[in-house]
Design a protein around this motif. Sequence first.
Motif, short mmCIF file in Angstrom:
data_model
loop_
_atom_site.label_atom_id
_atom_site.label_comp_id
_atom_site.label_asym_id
_atom_site.label_seq_id
_atom_site.Cartn_x
_atom_site.Cartn_y
_atom_site.Cartn_z
N ASP A 1 14.24 -61.69 2.12
CA ASP A 1 15.16 -62.15 3.16
C ASP A 1 14.90 -63.58 3.57
N GLY B 1 3.47 -57.48 -0.63
CA GLY B 1 2.43 -57.68 0.38
C GLY B 1 2.17 -56.41 1.18
N PRO B 2 1.49 -56.57 2.34
CA PRO B 2 1.03 -55.41 3.11
C PRO B 2 2.01 -54.90 4.17
N THR B 3 3.13 -55.60 4.38
CA THR B 3 3.94 -55.24 5.56
C THR B 3 5.06 -54.26 5.23
N HIS B 4 5.70 -53.77 6.28
CA HIS B 4 6.70 -52.70 6.18
C HIS B 4 7.90 -53.11 5.33
N ASP B 5 8.18 -54.43 5.24
CA ASP B 5 9.34 -54.85 4.46
C ASP B 5 8.97 -55.14 2.99
#
Lengths: 251, 251
Positions: A15, A75-79
């Motif tokens: 995004d 990566g490590p995040t929710h998205d």
Amino acid sequence: MTKKVWTAGLAIIGDEILSGRTQDKNIAQIASWLNVQGIRLAEVRIVADVEERIVEAVNALRERYDYCFTTGGIGPTHDDITVDAIASALGVPVIVHPEARAILERYYADKGGLNEGRLRMARVPEGAKLIPNRMSGAPGIRIGNLFLMAGVPHITAGMLDALTGQLEGGRPLVSATVGAFAPESEVAELLRESERAEDGISIGSYPFFKDGRVGANFVVRSEDEDQANRVAASLAGKLSEAGYEPVEGGI
Amino acid sequence: MTKKVWTAGLAIIGDEILSGRTQDKNIAQIASWLNVQGIRLAEVRIVADVEERIVEAVNALRERYDYCFTTGGIGPTHDDITVDAIASALGVPVIVHPEARAILERYYADKGGLNEGRLRMARVPEGAKLIPNRMSGAPGIRIGNLFLMAGVPHITAGMLDALTGQLEGGRPLVSATVGAFAPESEVAELLRESERAEDGISIGSYPFFKDGRVGANFVVRSEDEDQANRVAASLAGKLSEAGYEPVEGGI
């Protein structure tokens, strides 16, 4: 004899590029690297962090081209949903890769250890191998003709470096640039004739404005360096004969 | 009440981006401009100067999104085939637009006059309108939900400016950025919770390295400026409580 031209597609997942917030740097970087491997970047798709869109883009590119690269969303995040989307595209489950987990345990040993987010970066589609990441621990992922890489450009660069020389390709395309204060609209026919005069070359035309004057870089591309240089020299001669002032080496 | 979200696709036509020679600048520029119009850039495809590829990309994007923009391939040279490809995609003939021809005649009056290459830039798919180009004469083209623009970024910018306020859209997405020396892998869960706590927001996470330390910009996006600011303030508070040093306004 028909020579195989090796091709690749690139799916950029994120995004942040579509919102305009982040200026993409991976396209040019990956295109240049592929070229050195003798592989042509043939198509790029930039899609949002939406599983359906990722699956569609990756399936189109991996079926159409010899290789399909992706950047972003590992990566490590929710998205960060690239791994799940790719597993879904391939019809395989997501597993925790033991070697990736071990790499992350070592990397985070003095940084607070593994947690749920960090462990996400050890998840891979079943059957995948790892692409080393010397910058920040979390590895890239290689499965079939797919190469999943980081979105942060300097991490991507390290992963590309680790892949250098690992992929089958043809001869690199080399280029020779002719610069001149020649408006491309005046020399279009001359370019067309030069391009048609030989097989195996293409000539691109890229306008510039310098010192208040209009000109262009004309870039001759070929797999044969001698041919590129010969055609460029011939084109430079024709432009000079037609009265256009040269710009040494282009801009 | 379901609110309509206005969307656009972008097809970038040009071997120069795929070869890695030219760093693209149009994606970020168009994405930012669209956002101000209340339209979200939802997908980008970069394709070579090959009619079949252009047709495929444009047909996919114009059917899927409210608007489809293209950049590149509308110049005077032999590899400028966008107009022909779009006419083919729409199933209409290519005609010389009288007003475009008049514009070019005026523009080139003191620059050697019209020639075959320059006249190419007056060709449009039948039924098209023109997009003014105050930078270099040759206009952009508008037909149905399609907008064909130049590839040279400062010319594209002028065309976007001419279109400002002309397209129906929703409310612009606004953003509020929270910067902190917080590795995203440590705060993934906190971000997820913050995003889920309210409807109508998204939170992106963009890592940075500064002064040898790891951190990230967390970007809260919403159509409601008050909401974006409120959620950002709340997130900043949580990060501070968790002991992460803030970076005022992000990086």
